[in-house]
Design a protein around this motif. Structure first.
Motif, PDB file in Angstrom:
ATOM      1  N   PRO A 162       3.017  -8.894   2.887  1.00 17.03           N
ATOM      2  CA  PRO A 162       1.847  -9.696   2.746  1.00 17.03           C
ATOM      3  C   PRO A 162       0.439  -8.862   3.030  1.00 17.03           C
ATOM      4  O   PRO A 162      -0.711  -9.114   2.571  1.00 17.03           O
ATOM      5  CB  PRO A 162       1.908 -10.859   3.725  1.00 17.03           C
ATOM      6  CG  PRO A 162       3.119 -10.484   4.505  1.00 17.03           C
ATOM      7  CD  PRO A 162       4.015  -9.696   3.730  1.00 17.03           C
ATOM      8  N   GLU A 163       0.611  -7.709   4.063  1.00 17.74           N
ATOM      9  CA  GLU A 163      -0.468  -7.217   4.229  1.00 17.74           C
ATOM     10  C   GLU A 163      -0.716  -5.859   3.553  1.00 17.74           C
ATOM     11  O   GLU A 163      -1.665  -5.192   3.593  1.00 17.74           O
ATOM     12  CB  GLU A 163      -0.421  -6.291   5.642  1.00 17.74           C
ATOM     13  CG  GLU A 163       0.738  -5.369   5.957  1.00 17.74           C
ATOM     14  CD  GLU A 163       2.187  -6.094   6.125  1.00 17.74           C
ATOM     15  OE1 GLU A 163       2.873  -5.164   6.924  1.00 17.74           O
ATOM     16  OE2 GLU A 163       2.438  -6.982   6.048  1.00 17.74           O
ATOM     17  N   VAL A 164       0.073  -5.860   2.352  1.00 14.05           N
ATOM     18  CA  VAL A 164      -0.285  -4.810   1.613  1.00 14.05           C
ATOM     19  C   VAL A 164      -0.698  -5.292   0.230  1.00 14.05           C
ATOM     20  O   VAL A 164      -0.083  -6.246  -0.575  1.00 14.05           O
ATOM     21  CB  VAL A 164       1.301  -3.889   1.239  1.00 14.05           C
ATOM     22  CG1 VAL A 164       1.137  -3.027   0.005  1.00 14.05           C
ATOM     23  CG2 VAL A 164       1.695  -3.284   2.495  1.00 14.05           C
ATOM     24  N   VAL A 165      -2.107  -5.025  -0.003  1.00  8.54           N
ATOM     25  CA  VAL A 165      -2.761  -5.678  -0.965  1.00  8.54           C
ATOM     26  C   VAL A 165      -3.263  -4.898  -2.083  1.00  8.54           C
ATOM     27  O   VAL A 165      -3.773  -5.378  -3.231  1.00  8.54           O
ATOM     28  CB  VAL A 165      -4.080  -6.333  -0.466  1.00  8.54           C
ATOM     29  CG1 VAL A 165      -3.713  -7.334   0.636  1.00  8.54           C
ATOM     30  CG2 VAL A 165      -5.135  -5.223   0.151  1.00  8.54           C
ATOM     31  N   ALA A 166      -3.001  -3.760  -2.262  1.00  6.43           N
ATOM     32  CA  ALA A 166      -3.401  -2.678  -2.988  1.00  6.43           C
ATOM     33  C   ALA A 166      -2.410  -1.218  -3.122  1.00  6.43           C
ATOM     34  O   ALA A 166      -1.757  -1.474  -1.972  1.00  6.43           O
ATOM     35  CB  ALA A 166      -4.933  -2.303  -3.145  1.00  6.43           C
ATOM     36  N   ILE A 167      -2.724  -0.509  -4.126  1.00  7.94           N
ATOM     37  CA  ILE A 167      -2.096   0.682  -4.065  1.00  7.94           C
ATOM     38  C   ILE A 167      -3.174   1.942  -4.136  1.00  7.94           C
ATOM     39  O   ILE A 167      -4.076   2.026  -4.759  1.00  7.94           O
ATOM     40  CB  ILE A 167      -1.169   0.972  -5.444  1.00  7.94           C
ATOM     41  CG1 ILE A 167      -0.072  -0.026  -5.371  1.00  7.94           C
ATOM     42  CG2 ILE A 167      -0.530   2.411  -5.461  1.00  7.94           C
ATOM     43  CD1 ILE A 167       0.566   0.125  -6.632  1.00  7.94           C
ATOM     44  N   GLY A 168      -2.971   2.730  -3.086  1.00 16.04           N
ATOM     45  CA  GLY A 168      -4.068   3.858  -2.993  1.00 16.04           C
ATOM     46  C   GLY A 168      -3.648   4.759  -1.727  1.00 16.04           C
ATOM     47  O   GLY A 168      -2.718   4.572  -1.265  1.00 16.04           O
ATOM     48  N   GLU A 169      -4.570   5.724  -1.682  1.00 17.70           N
ATOM     49  CA  GLU A 169      -5.448   6.194  -2.765  1.00 17.70           C
ATOM     50  C   GLU A 169      -4.650   7.155  -3.426  1.00 17.70           C
ATOM     51  O   GLU A 169      -4.126   8.327  -3.346  1.00 17.70           O
ATOM     52  CB  GLU A 169      -6.603   6.700  -1.854  1.00 17.70           C
ATOM     53  CG  GLU A 169      -6.593   7.858  -1.212  1.00 17.70           C
ATOM     54  CD  GLU A 169      -7.798   8.462  -0.265  1.00 17.70           C
ATOM     55  OE1 GLU A 169      -8.601   9.126  -1.028  1.00 17.70           O
ATOM     56  OE2 GLU A 169      -7.763   8.383   0.636  1.00 17.70           O
ATOM     57  N   ILE A 170      -4.935   6.812  -4.735  1.00 15.24           N
ATOM     58  CA  ILE A 170      -4.266   7.667  -6.041  1.00 15.24           C
ATOM     59  C   ILE A 170      -5.558   8.172  -6.985  1.00 15.24           C
ATOM     60  O   ILE A 170      -6.521   7.570  -6.881  1.00 15.24           O
ATOM     61  CB  ILE A 170      -3.273   6.726  -6.717  1.00 15.24           C
ATOM     62  CG1 ILE A 170      -3.962   5.600  -7.583  1.00 15.24           C
ATOM     63  CG2 ILE A 170      -2.182   6.048  -5.591  1.00 15.24           C
ATOM     64  CD1 ILE A 170      -3.324   4.807  -8.337  1.00 15.24           C
ATOM     65  N   GLY A 171      -5.184   9.096  -7.753  1.00 15.64           N
ATOM     66  CA  GLY A 171      -6.084   9.658  -8.818  1.00 15.64           C
ATOM     67  C   GLY A 171      -5.655  10.824  -9.047  1.00 15.64           C
ATOM     68  O   GLY A 171      -4.573  11.466  -9.065  1.00 15.64           O
TER      69      GLY A 171
END
Length: 262
Positions: free
Chosen positions: A90-99
Motif C-alpha cells: 500500500p505504501e508503494v504508489v508509483a514507479i520511479g525514478e525511471i527514464g
C-alpha cells in the motif's frame, strides 16, 4: 507546524545516507515548515529495502521504487518480478525514478531504453503513475512515452528542464512538472517561465534532497524543510499566497498519485 500549510515533497531521497543519519530531525524540521507528505523515489533495486524502511519510519511518506537510468544495467527478469511484487504494497504508489540520461559515463542508451520501456509497460499494466528522470534526452523520452502509451497512467517529470512547448506536450500526456531548487536561483530563466505558463493543475513541488538545494543554500546539503523556499518562489511567480500554493500543488500531487487529498 506552519498553521494550515500542507506541502507535499514529490521527490526526496530520505533513504540517502545524508538524510538517514539524522532522519528524525530532518522530518521534524520539515513538519515545522509545513512539509507533511513525501514521495521517495528509487534509484536501484539495491536500495529498495532502505527506501521502504524510510517510509515505514516517516509519517506521510510513500515510495516509488524503480531503476534509474544510471542503474539500467541492473534491470533483468528477477528485478522486474521483485518490482511487480513491491507494487502490491500500500505504501508503494508509483514507479520511479525511471527514464533516460544522456550524460557521459552512464549505461549505453539502448540499455537505458530497455529498462525504461519495461518499467513503463509494468506501470501501464498495473495502472500506476511514473516518476520520470531525464537529462539531455527529452526528445527521445517523449517518443518512448508516446510509444508505450504512458498517458494512460501519467505521472511527474522530475526536475523538468525543457521548454514551454515541451511542457505543453507533457501536460497532454497527463504528466505534471516538478519544480525544485533551480526555480529559486537568481539566474534561472527557463524554469520560472515554464512555471508561469503552466496550467495550475499540472504544477508540483520537490526538493530532490539531499541534492539541488535552493537559494540561498545552493551548494549545501539539501533538506526537505527547504521545500517551503521553493513554494515561496512559486507563489511569488504565480501571484498566489503561500497557502494557495500549498493547497494547489498538494491537491495536484494527490490527483496524479491517486491519493486522497486531506
Amino acid at each position: 507546524m506552519t498553521d494550515s500549510l500542507l506541502l507535499f515533497d514529490t521527490h526526496v531521497h530520505l533513504d540517502h545516507p545524508a538524510m538517514r543519519e539524522d532522519l528524525a530531525r530532518h522530518i521534524a524540521e520539515a513538519n515545522r515548515c509545513g512539509v507533511t507528505r513525501f514521495l521517495l523515489p528509487g534509484v536501484t533495486d539495491e536500495n529498495w529495502d532502505g527506501l521502504l524502511a524510510a517510509t515505514t519510519v516517516t509519517r506521510g511518506a510513500l515510495a516509488a521504487p524503480g531503476v534509474h537510468p544510471q542503474a539500467a544495467h541492473r534491470w533483468n527478469s528477477a528485478c522486474a518480478q521483485r518490482l511487480s511484487s513491491l507494487l502490491e504494497r500500500p505504501e508503494v504508489v508509483a514507479i520511479g525514478e525511471i527514464g533516460l540520461d544522456g550524460y557521459p559515463g552512464l549505461p549505453p542508451m539502448e540499455v537505458q531504453e530497455r529498462a525504461f520501456r519495461a518499467q513503463l509497460r509494468l506501470a501501464v499494466a498495473v495502472q500506476r503513475p511514473v516518476i520520470i528522470h531525464c537529462r539531455k534526452a527529452l526528445g527521445r523520452l517523449f517518443e518512448i512515452l508516446k510509444e508505450e502509451n504512458a498517458a494512460e497512467v501519467g505521472g511527474i517529470l522530475h526536475a523538468f528542464a525543457g521548454s514551454v512547448e515541451l511542457a505543453q506536450q507533457a501536460v497532454k500526456m497527463n504528466f505534471a512538472l516538478g519544480f525544485g531548487g533551480v526555480l529559486t536561483y537568481p539566474n534561472a530563466r527557463r524554469a520560472p517561465q515554464v512555471l508561469c505558463e503552466l496550467p495550475a493543475e499540472w504544477l508540483v513541488l520537490e526538493t530532490d534532497a539531499p541534492d539541488m538545494a535552493p537559494h540561498p543554500h545552493r551548494g549545501e546539503t539539501n533538506r526537505p524543510a527547504w521545500l517551503k523556499l521553493i513554494a515561496c518562489r512559486a507563489a511569488e511567480l504565480r501571484g498566489w499566497s503561500l497557502k494557495q500554493t500549498a493547497r494547489i500543488t498538494t491537491a495536484n500531487t494527490c490527483r496524479i498519485l491517486n491519493l486522497d487529498y486531506s
